[in-house]
Design an enzyme around this catalytic site. Structure first.
Site: not given
Ligand code: RIB
Length: 300
Positions: A284, A245, A136
């Site tokens: 979370s 994540d 990203e």
């Molecule tokens: O993986 C979830 C995340 O993807 C979100 O928090 C959003 O910002 C994107 O980056």
């Protein structure tokens, strides 16, 4: 040994909707909330809550002071987060009643990461330290090469998939953590089972340990020595945002603590089960104590 998350910090705009908006449809949202997110930030928060010595590097804009502040409260070192003039990255997240989501990200300040900034940050890291990258920010390919030139261990979460991603030197990655959609794209195969995706990825990236998350089914793992499966737990789904994540951060933190892959997979699976039971992305992510307590519960 420490770990650097060089990645995105996003302002998440979360729209609560009955279902994910269809092509051509206009949908009214019940609620709109502003939250802290971004894959780089979320994964760094998961690493920190799991007790890893994690440093976050990236760029935010004048509107993003709360991003680094939130992450610092999780226990990450945020001294390599730069504030620049460009507005912060953002994500438009539709959160459906089922807990499923759909996400559109806008890079903003995340796309202003430069080779100079990467070199400066990496100068604080040594051979054997870890770097965790997602897709990203700008200059991911540069970060791959620079981190490996320093002798760092490279973990890559290839999300989101983009055209340029196929030009990265993925053969430099030591650990790949990805979901089925990403796995199919990277392996270049269409419809196939998790086992088939894993086998194709292992053939394509023999140097890497591959962790393939399968959503409600669990996760698969393969390296040169072992192939493992960890089933997911059946839990009520409130919000799946950030579950991947959480898994990523916990898996790496447990590996850095010296746990064998089967134990790291089990803890990461437990952590993401707790994450989907709570609303939000970074919000979370459970603490180590919560994950340990849940893992010790009989009949889990
Ligand atoms: O993986 C979830 C995340 O993807 C979100 O928090 C959003 O910002 C994107 O980056």
């Amino acid at each position: 040994m420490k770990i650097l998350s060089l990645g995105s910090l996003n302002i998440d705009f979360v729209y609560s909707v009955g279902h994910i908006c269809l092509e051509g449809e206009t949908l009214s949202a019940r609620a709109l909330e502003r939250k802290q997110g971004g894959k780089g930030l979320n994964q760094a928060a998961a690493l920190a809550r799991a007790g890893a010595p994690v440093f976050m590097a990236g760029c935010v804009g004048p509107d993003g002071d709360d991003l680094a502040e939130t992450l610092a409260r999780s226990g990450a070192d945020v001294s390599y987060v730069r504030k620049i003039q460009e507005p912060s990255g953002s994500a438009m997240i539709q959160l459906a009643d089922s807990g499923a989501n759909s996400i559109v990200v806008y890079g903003g300040a995340n796309r202003k990461v430069t080779p100079q900034m990467i070199d400066e940050v990496l100068s604080h890291f040594s051979p054997g330290d870890y770097i965790l990258l997602q897709n990203e920010i700008s200059c991911v390919e540069y970060a791959f090469r620079a981190a490996k030139a320093r002798g760092m261990k490279l973990a890559f979460n290839p999300s989101p998939i983009s055209e340029e991603l196929f030009r990265y030197p993925l053969e430099l990655a030591d650990i790949l953590i990805l979901n089925e959609l990403e796995g199919r794209s990277l392996a270049g195969i269409q419809s196939s089972s998790g086992e088939e995706i894993l086998a194709a990825l292992a053939r394509r990236f023999p140097q890497a340990a591959v962790v393939l998350t399968l959503g409600e089914q669990g996760a698969l793992y393969q390296d040169g020595r072992s192939r493992l499966f960890c089933p997911a737990q059946k839990v009520p789904v409130i919000d799946t945002t950030g579950a991947g994540d959480t898994f990523c951060g916990y898996f790496l933190a447990c590996s850095m603590k010296g746990m064998p892959p089967e134990q790291a997979l089990a803890m990461a699976t437990q952590a993401s089960a707790l994450a989907i039971g709570t609303k939000g992305a970074a919000d979370s992510i459970p603490s180590w104590a919560q994950v340990e307590a849940a893992a010790a519960r009989p009949g889990r």
